[in-house]
Scaffold this motif. Structure first.
Motif, PDB file in Angstrom:
ATOM      1  N   ASP A   1       0.729  -1.221  -0.010  1.00 28.64           N
ATOM      2  CA  ASP A   1      -0.039   0.232  -0.101  1.00 28.64           C
ATOM      3  C   ASP A   1       0.677   1.148   0.322  1.00 28.64           C
ATOM      4  O   ASP A   1       1.661   1.755   0.974  1.00 28.64           O
TER       5      ASP A   1
ATOM      6  N   SER B   1      -2.615  -1.218  -3.776  1.00 28.07           N
ATOM      7  CA  SER B   1      -3.471  -1.022  -3.393  1.00 28.07           C
ATOM      8  C   SER B   1      -3.985   0.309  -3.792  1.00 28.07           C
ATOM      9  O   SER B   1      -5.758   0.705  -3.642  1.00 28.07           O
TER      10      SER B   1
ATOM     11  N   ARG C   1      -8.580   1.065   0.036  1.00 23.35           N
ATOM     12  CA  ARG C   1      -7.584   0.131   0.109  1.00 23.35           C
ATOM     13  C   ARG C   1      -7.396  -1.938   0.823  1.00 23.35           C
ATOM     14  O   ARG C   1      -6.483  -2.124   0.918  1.00 23.35           O
TER      15      ARG C   1
END
Ligand code: ZN
Length: 257
Positions: free
Chosen positions: A86, A128, A140
């Motif tokens: 992420d 993400s 996310r």
């Protein structure tokens, strides 16, 4: 006479006994059961020898870059270690900004480097967000939860107010005693072993993405853009690669200790 009688009896009993034995020997199905049990045992022995031989051949022939594990998982139909990376912020959300550097760009570049290393080590990586896209925190974590990832790793550069004046790397987790805490500790410890990387350790911060992940989740702070030393290092592609490689190796070690 008496003796003869006894002898006859003996023969009679012996024949009777032999007859019983004979009848027992030809009990229907007895021979087939033995053959069946033998086949099962032989089959199991063959599978054990074959499987061990296959793993040994792999261990002896594969390079030690970690790809062995990924290929084995692929061959046996098991899935690879799945990691959601992420990159913080993105799109309209720039994250911290200082000295002409946007945090969202640094986060994304490091995530792409980590993806390259993790995939070469046999992991499956899901991002993400795309390079210039914005994703909410909910989106996310929804990605990570719906993909049933084994680990969620969020990458940031000290974007909070509390990070001003807090240079260096740090790993965060939510909830004491969680697997995320164990992983954050292990990653921080591995980073501290690199002389050129400054890491102050692991700490608890209950960020939304860490709290709401169904799997172990860690947030890594790469440094602070407010700090001139961190900024200079994060500008260098070679330093970003070094950090990414170290993180990727340490992540794989969490699963294959
Ligand atoms: Zn951030």
């Amino acid at each position: 006479m008496h003796y003869k009688r006894k002898k006859q009896d003996m023969f009679m009993y012996r024949n009777l006994y032999a007859g019983k034995r004979k009848r027992r020997d030809v009990k229907p199905g007895y021979g087939l059961t033995k053959i069946f049990v033998f086949c099962i045992i032989a089959g199991l022995m063959f599978l054990t020898v074959y499987e061990n031989g296959r793993i040994m051949r792999k261990l002896l022939s594969e390079p030690s870059d970690g790809s062995f594990w990924g290929e084995t998982a692929k061959e046996s139909g098991e899935r690879k270690i799945r990691i959601v990376l992420d990159a913080g912020h993105g799109g309209k959300d720039t994250g911290s900004f200082y000295g002409g550097m946007y945090e969202k760009d640094i986060d994304y570049m490091v995530v792409r480097d980590m993806q390259k290393f993790l995939e070469s080590m046999g992991a499956e990586v899901i991002l993400s967000r795309d390079e210039n896209d914005f994703a909410t925190e909910y989106e996310r974590i929804k990605t990570a939860n719906s993909k049933k990832a084994d680990l969620f790793v969020s990458i940031h550069c000290g974007c909070g107010r509390e990070d001003v004046g807090m240079p260096g790397m740090e790993c965060y987790y939510a909830g004491d005693g969680s697997l995320g805490m164990e992983y954050a500790d292990a990653l921080a410890e591995a980073l501290r072993q690199e002389a050129s990387i400054k890491c102050s350790g692991a700490g608890r911060r209950d960020f939304y993405v860490l709290k709401n992940a169904d799997m172990p989740a860690v947030l890594v702070k790469l440094g602070s853009l407010y700090d001139p030393d961190d900024r200079r290092k994060l500008e260098e592609a070679s330093y970003r690669e070094q950090v990414s490689r170290k993180l990727a190796e340490s992540i794989m070690q969490l699963f294959y200790k």
